[in-house]
Write a protein that holds these residues in place. Sequence first.
Motif, mmCIF file in Angstrom:
data_model
loop_
_atom_site.group_PDB
_atom_site.id
_atom_site.type_symbol
_atom_site.label_atom_id
_atom_site.label_comp_id
_atom_site.label_asym_id
_atom_site.label_seq_id
_atom_site.Cartn_x
_atom_site.Cartn_y
_atom_site.Cartn_z
ATOM 1 N N GLU A 164 0.830 -1.201 0.000
ATOM 2 C CA GLU A 164 0.000 0.000 0.000
ATOM 3 C C GLU A 164 0.866 1.253 0.000
ATOM 4 O OE1 GLU A 164 -3.564 2.128 2.647
ATOM 5 O OE2 GLU A 164 -2.746 0.184 3.237
ATOM 6 N N GLU A 165 1.947 1.236 0.799
ATOM 7 C CA GLU A 165 2.846 2.384 0.850
ATOM 8 C C GLU A 165 3.508 2.609 -0.510
ATOM 9 O OE1 GLU A 165 5.570 1.575 3.966
ATOM 10 O OE2 GLU A 165 4.047 1.588 5.547
ATOM 11 N N LEU A 166 3.909 1.518 -1.156
ATOM 12 C CA LEU A 166 4.555 1.632 -2.459
ATOM 13 C C LEU A 166 3.568 2.138 -3.503
ATOM 14 C CD1 LEU A 166 7.082 1.230 -4.133
ATOM 15 C CD2 LEU A 166 6.486 -1.184 -4.394
ATOM 16 N N GLU A 167 2.335 1.644 -3.433
ATOM 17 C CA GLU A 167 1.301 2.110 -4.363
ATOM 18 C C GLU A 167 1.061 3.606 -4.185
ATOM 19 O OE1 GLU A 167 -3.123 0.669 -5.818
ATOM 20 O OE2 GLU A 167 -2.679 0.708 -3.682
ATOM 21 N N GLN A 168 1.042 4.067 -2.930
ATOM 22 C CA GLN A 168 0.834 5.490 -2.660
ATOM 23 C C GLN A 168 1.997 6.328 -3.171
ATOM 24 O OE1 GLN A 168 0.158 5.576 1.571
ATOM 25 N NE2 GLN A 168 -1.949 4.851 1.403
ATOM 26 N N LEU A 169 3.217 5.811 -3.010
ATOM 27 C CA LEU A 169 4.390 6.527 -3.505
ATOM 28 C C LEU A 169 4.346 6.643 -5.023
ATOM 29 C CD1 LEU A 169 7.192 7.810 -3.136
ATOM 30 C CD2 LEU A 169 8.166 5.506 -3.225
ATOM 31 N N ILE A 170 3.982 5.561 -5.703
ATOM 32 C CA ILE A 170 3.890 5.581 -7.157
ATOM 33 C C ILE A 170 2.804 6.554 -7.602
ATOM 34 C CG2 ILE A 170 3.240 4.181 -9.158
ATOM 35 C CD1 ILE A 170 4.666 1.819 -7.736
ATOM 36 N N GLU A 171 1.696 6.579 -6.881
ATOM 37 C CA GLU A 171 0.622 7.526 -7.191
ATOM 38 C C GLU A 171 1.108 8.968 -7.063
ATOM 39 O OE1 GLU A 171 -3.118 9.120 -8.101
ATOM 40 O OE2 GLU A 171 -2.395 7.061 -8.294
ATOM 41 N N GLU A 172 1.883 9.231 -6.009
ATOM 42 C CA GLU A 172 2.422 10.573 -5.789
ATOM 43 C C GLU A 172 3.398 10.948 -6.895
ATOM 44 O OE1 GLU A 172 5.358 13.481 -4.622
ATOM 45 O OE2 GLU A 172 5.765 11.315 -4.640
ATOM 46 N N ARG A 173 4.241 9.985 -7.319
ATOM 47 C CA ARG A 173 5.187 10.232 -8.407
ATOM 48 C C ARG A 173 4.429 10.502 -9.716
ATOM 49 N NH1 ARG A 173 8.529 10.578 -4.789
ATOM 50 N NH2 ARG A 173 10.478 9.379 -4.633
ATOM 51 N N PHE A 174 3.324 9.774 -9.931
ATOM 52 C CA PHE A 174 2.533 9.949 -11.148
ATOM 53 C C PHE A 174 1.950 11.352 -11.222
ATOM 54 C CE2 PHE A 174 -1.486 9.683 -13.487
ATOM 55 C CZ PHE A 174 -1.056 9.127 -14.688
ATOM 56 N N LYS A 175 1.529 11.882 -10.078
ATOM 57 C CA LYS A 175 0.878 13.187 -10.049
ATOM 58 C C LYS A 175 1.880 14.340 -10.077
ATOM 59 C CE LYS A 175 -3.286 11.692 -7.563
ATOM 60 N NZ LYS A 175 -4.052 11.791 -6.304
ATOM 61 N N THR A 176 2.973 14.211 -9.317
ATOM 62 C CA THR A 176 3.886 15.349 -9.146
ATOM 63 C C THR A 176 5.082 15.302 -10.090
ATOM 64 O OG1 THR A 176 5.146 14.222 -7.392
ATOM 65 C CG2 THR A 176 3.221 15.530 -6.719
ATOM 66 N N ARG A 177 5.457 14.118 -10.574
ATOM 67 C CA ARG A 177 6.587 13.948 -11.497
ATOM 68 C C ARG A 177 7.852 14.668 -11.010
ATOM 69 N NH1 ARG A 177 4.349 11.859 -16.429
ATOM 70 N NH2 ARG A 177 2.405 10.899 -15.739
ATOM 71 N N PRO A 178 8.358 14.351 -9.792
ATOM 72 C CA PRO A 178 9.577 15.028 -9.328
ATOM 73 C C PRO A 178 10.765 14.718 -10.222
ATOM 74 C CG PRO A 178 9.061 13.134 -7.947
ATOM 75 C CD PRO A 178 7.875 13.338 -8.846
ATOM 76 N N GLU A 179 11.544 15.713 -10.514
ATOM 77 C CA GLU A 179 12.695 15.557 -11.400
ATOM 78 C C GLU A 179 13.733 14.637 -10.777
ATOM 79 O OE1 GLU A 179 16.065 18.292 -13.704
ATOM 80 O OE2 GLU A 179 14.525 19.227 -12.438
ATOM 81 N N GLY A 180 14.254 13.729 -11.570
ATOM 82 C CA GLY A 180 15.299 12.827 -11.113
ATOM 83 C C GLY A 180 14.798 11.521 -10.551
ATOM 84 N N ALA A 181 13.491 11.400 -10.305
ATOM 85 C CA ALA A 181 12.944 10.158 -9.756
ATOM 86 C C ALA A 181 12.821 9.116 -10.861
ATOM 87 C CB ALA A 181 11.590 10.413 -9.104
ATOM 88 N N TYR A 182 13.209 7.890 -10.567
ATOM 89 C CA TYR A 182 13.147 6.817 -11.557
ATOM 90 C C TYR A 182 11.705 6.553 -11.991
ATOM 91 C CZ TYR A 182 13.476 2.123 -13.581
ATOM 92 O OH TYR A 182 13.379 1.037 -14.403
ATOM 93 N N THR A 183 10.767 6.636 -11.034
ATOM 94 C CA THR A 183 9.361 6.417 -11.366
ATOM 95 C C THR A 183 8.867 7.488 -12.332
ATOM 96 O OG1 THR A 183 9.109 5.559 -9.109
ATOM 97 C CG2 THR A 183 7.109 5.901 -10.375
ATOM 98 N N THR A 184 9.297 8.721 -12.125
ATOM 99 C CA THR A 184 8.960 9.798 -13.062
ATOM 100 C C THR A 184 9.473 9.457 -14.453
ATOM 101 O OG1 THR A 184 9.036 11.479 -11.325
ATOM 102 C CG2 THR A 184 9.299 12.244 -13.592
ATOM 103 N N TYR A 185 10.699 8.976 -14.511
ATOM 104 C CA TYR A 185 11.314 8.589 -15.793
ATOM 105 C C TYR A 185 10.455 7.548 -16.509
ATOM 106 C CZ TYR A 185 14.492 5.833 -18.738
ATOM 107 O OH TYR A 185 15.054 5.124 -19.760
ATOM 108 N N LEU A 186 9.957 6.558 -15.778
ATOM 109 C CA LEU A 186 9.137 5.519 -16.397
ATOM 110 C C LEU A 186 7.836 6.091 -16.947
ATOM 111 C CD1 LEU A 186 9.573 2.561 -13.874
ATOM 112 C CD2 LEU A 186 10.544 2.740 -16.158
#
Length: 256
Positions: A164-186
């Motif tokens: 659940e924590e990982l899903e929430q982190l991925i959701e946050e990355r999807f919305k905010t797209r922080p620069e340098g994050a690997y999830t943002t890159y994907l």
Amino acid sequence: MSMPISSLKDTIKWDDKGLCPAIVQDFHTKEVLTLAYVNEESFLKSLETKQTWFWSRSRAELWHKGATSGNTQQIVGFRYDCDADAILFEVVCAGPACHTGETSCFHNVVMADDGQEGVADASSVQNVNVSGAKGQLEQQVQKVQAIAEQGSAQGADERFAVLEELEQLIEERFKTRPEGAYTTYLFEKGLDKILKKVGEETAESIIAAKNNDNAELRYEVSDLIYHLLVLLRQQGLELDEIMQELQLRHERPRKD
């Protein structure tokens, strides 16, 4: 000696693949944490952002240390050797350097301070490093094991809380797209890139299983689960829907 960052890349001697080995050392303890590789792009990004960036030879892509785990490395010192064919990053760590949760990737002890030789088993390694903080992954594993032993309904919920924590982190990355994050890159590369990574991690999990290497299998399956969660978010499919499908299958009358 100091020089402009743009000039440093011309000073370093890159190998025939355009890479240079990078040693990472804890600034405070002077412990060697890991050995990785940089190309010109990751080298310059490291110096510009003051965080370690590497080139993953297995994945053939840039790798920002800590982008998904949060275990970033703040660069406070940089050196290169006399031949300019190896570099050293002195860092302040936000977590363990090794994917196993160990402080350093060099945790397999062959010769300890007492001069005794031979590859150390897990207990002796722990004794040698008893003063060090336990890695986050090790703590999670211990927590999961303790919960499994309890066997309570509450324990089952806690056991999968990390998903659940990982899903929430991925959701946050999807919305905010922080620069340098690997999830943002994907997410920025899109579905084809995400599917490629899911395929790669599936193949690597199969290889680890065929090799009977459970340590490697644990690592590769963890990568696979992460990339599957990224895929679900890309497609707008909630993890709860997967859990509901599994529950429905469990409740269906068995035909055997």
